[in-house]
Motif scaffolding. Structure first.
Motif, PDB file in Angstrom:
ATOM      1  N   ALA A   5      -6.446   6.156  -4.918  1.00  0.00           N
ATOM      2  CA  ALA A   5      -6.949   4.845  -4.490  1.00  0.00           C
ATOM      3  C   ALA A   5      -6.083   4.264  -3.370  1.00  0.00           C
ATOM      4  N   ALA A   6      -4.772   4.338  -3.518  1.00  0.00           N
ATOM      5  CA  ALA A   6      -3.883   3.777  -2.495  1.00  0.00           C
ATOM      6  C   ALA A   6      -4.005   4.538  -1.176  1.00  0.00           C
TER       7      ALA A   6
ATOM      8  N   VAL B  77      -9.148  -7.259   1.809  1.00  0.00           N
ATOM      9  CA  VAL B  77      -7.743  -7.044   2.192  1.00  0.00           C
ATOM     10  C   VAL B  77      -6.833  -7.923   1.339  1.00  0.00           C
TER      11      VAL B  77
ATOM     12  N   SER C 120      -2.265  -3.669  -6.065  1.00  0.00           N
ATOM     13  CA  SER C 120      -1.135  -2.740  -5.937  1.00  0.00           C
ATOM     14  C   SER C 120       0.008  -3.158  -6.851  1.00  0.00           C
TER      15      SER C 120
ATOM     16  N   VAL D  30      -5.956  -6.435  -2.136  1.00  0.00           N
ATOM     17  CA  VAL D  30      -5.211  -5.178  -2.231  1.00  0.00           C
ATOM     18  C   VAL D  30      -3.792  -5.388  -2.754  1.00  0.00           C
TER      19      VAL D  30
ATOM     20  N   VAL E 271       0.837  -1.204   0.000  1.00  0.00           N
ATOM     21  CA  VAL E 271       0.000   0.000   0.000  1.00  0.00           C
ATOM     22  C   VAL E 271       0.873   1.255   0.000  1.00  0.00           C
TER      23      VAL E 271
ATOM     24  N   VAL F 140      -7.176   3.420   0.466  1.00  0.00           N
ATOM     25  CA  VAL F 140      -6.995   2.099   1.085  1.00  0.00           C
ATOM     26  C   VAL F 140      -6.262   2.248   2.415  1.00  0.00           C
ATOM     27  N   SER F 141      -5.238   3.087   2.438  1.00  0.00           N
ATOM     28  CA  SER F 141      -4.475   3.292   3.674  1.00  0.00           C
ATOM     29  C   SER F 141      -5.350   3.877   4.779  1.00  0.00           C
TER      30      SER F 141
ATOM     31  N   GLY G   8      -8.007   1.376   5.816  1.00  0.00           N
ATOM     32  CA  GLY G   8      -7.399   0.329   6.638  1.00  0.00           C
ATOM     33  C   GLY G   8      -7.217   0.766   8.072  1.00  0.00           C
TER      34      GLY G   8
END
Length: 115
Positions: free
Chosen positions: A58-59, A85, A92, A88, A25, A62-63, A66
């Protein structure tokens, strides 16, 4: 990083491999950020910059998600979230591999914009 590592462990990653999930990520965030900055001065790279902005957004989402999930959910994730999860890291990898291909084809000897 530690929170995302623990989230990966909660999703079923073995403890000794859970550190790879936040690395995927965060590595995606770093690569996309560098690409956005590196391509900023080249008007003909608008399409590639847009791709990297999408990847960066997007990343980062996600971070952040999360971290939120880690704070709100119990020690073991429900199977549907664990499956998300699990998706991901390969996504990535796909995005960063494509990004590297874009950057490898880029030839900066073209005329730059004036700042």
């Amino acid at each position: 990083f530690a929170t995302l590592c623990d989230l990966a462990h909660r999703a079923g990653y073995p403890q000794h491999l859970a550190w790879l999930w936040p690395l995927a990520v965060d590595g995606t965030i770093v690569q996309a950020t560098i690409a956005v900055v590196a391509l900023a001065a080249y008007t003909e790279q608008r399409r590639n910059r847009r791709f990297f902005w999408y990847v960066l957004t997007a990343a980062a989402a996600v971070s952040v998600a999360g971290n939120v999930l880690h704070a709100l959910l119990p020690a073991e994730l429900p199977p549907a979230l664990a499956a998300i999860v699990a998706c991901v890291a390969p996504l990535s990898l796909l995005a960063t591999t494509h990004g590297l291909a874009v950057l490898c084809r880029f030839q900066p000897q073209t005329e730059r914009m004036n700042p």
